[in-house]
Design an enzyme around this catalytic site. Sequence first.
Site, PDB file in Angstrom:
ATOM      1  N   HIS A  28       0.187  57.382  95.282  1.00 63.09           N
ATOM      2  CA  HIS A  28       0.911  56.768  96.391  1.00 63.09           C
ATOM      3  C   HIS A  28      -0.007  55.937  97.278  1.00 63.09           C
ATOM      4  O   HIS A  28       0.443  54.968  97.918  1.00 63.09           O
ATOM      5  CB  HIS A  28       1.598  57.863  97.212  1.00 63.09           C
TER       6      HIS A  28
ATOM      7  N   ASP B 163      14.794  45.199  84.092  1.00 58.84           N
ATOM      8  CA  ASP B 163      15.269  44.885  82.738  1.00 58.84           C
ATOM      9  C   ASP B 163      14.136  44.255  81.927  1.00 58.84           C
ATOM     10  O   ASP B 163      13.706  43.143  82.214  1.00 58.84           O
ATOM     11  CB  ASP B 163      16.462  43.940  82.828  1.00 58.84           C
TER      12      ASP B 163
END
Length: 467
Positions: free
Chosen positions: A174, A408
């Site tokens: 993170h 995608d």
Amino acid sequence: MAQHCFIKFLEASHVSPPPGSVPTTSLPLTFLDTLWISCCHIQRLFFYKFPYPTSHFLHNALPNLKTSLSLTLQHFFPFAGNLKLPPLPQRPYIYYADGDSLPFVVIESTADFKHLITGNRPRHAQDLEDLVPNLPPPSMSSDGDNICKQQPLMAIQVTVFPNAGISIGITFCHVAADGRAFGHFTKSWASICRSLGDSTSVRNIISPPNYSRDLIQDPRGIWTIFLKELYDWETLERMTPTDNVRITPVINKSHVEMLKTWIARKYVEETEKEPPRLSTFVVTTAFMWVCLVKLKQSNKTPDQRLRNDDAICVFTFLADCRYRLRLPTNYFGNCLEPCVATAKRSELIGENGMVVAAKAIGREILEFEKEPLRGAATWISSGKEVLRKCEHYITLAGSPKLRVYETDFGWGRPAKSEVVHLGSQGSIAIAESSDEESGVEFGVPLAPDEFDKFNAIFEQGLLNLCK
């Protein structure tokens, strides 16, 4: 029980930016990065339908996936580098040198792909854990006259489910990036992959990240305060219950509108004032907070339920500061403020519990919008104090605004996306619904015997909206 499946390792390699494409670079951690230095590693899964045999994936899809990753890392090079942790009081930093790379593993699994992407049925947490990689362990390196710890920042695992689908599992630290920066990386990788790895078009496909650390002002040296409170490398290890299950309850568009109407009506009846702004985020997280507090209450004995009605429950979520601080949307790093909503347990489980929850969450959002980074120096110390006093704590990961279902790679939208690192029953995740616009889905870890109880509470909560 976890699925009984066979796993076959197909490839273990490393992927780096193209040779010579990125100079040696050091990026100091800002105080907004340092806040996450003890955080567990973030793990995100993307599932895609891919009804072809493994050989087809290896020969047709994998080369382009790796080439496009290399081209993407040219712009997002910190993920191929290392977090350097020199001795205090020196500032930690991210370091990239030519040739640095990230681990990239490909495996084949006989697990039931359809089961893994079906959110309304419980899936064993271990089945999802098996689909994300572990980061390489920290090591020691020289830093001038000092020896410092260093931690690789990202690892990727692709799992092939023959004739069914594939998953891309990504683990990262993170401290390198928040959800928006990580989403910038994954969508850029996916866009380049769809372009068949045409390097001449990369700059036209993606918006390069902005690494200007001087955009985050820290005249008080808050990063040093955070380091003193958080500089504990061991806390990077996370504890995950091995027997919990994961479900993905969905609040669809019609229920979102019903929640807004119901909460607004109850608010007016209670206060005789106009309700505050009731966003989709506010009403859906309020509903989920109440459901989880009621679940916690149902697990108690009758005697326990009677005790301490004034016990405090906490709901923590994260607000993106880029807009409020007038930073570019492509700023790469961490730019999040923790927002802590609190309410009494007795009020949350009462008749107007959702109104109480929505007011508490909405109040924190308004405070953030008025003065972002307010009291930043005490975020950690005050957070510890809240945790010490509260009975029930929930922390929310993700955001519907991250649009994870727009990632995608050329195989269509993800069939499912999961935040895997929800290692305890105090953590949940939120995203836009995979099925429809304006809906919201949550990732919720539960003990195996809580599934039916949670479903009953969730469904009853939705039915009550009709009253």
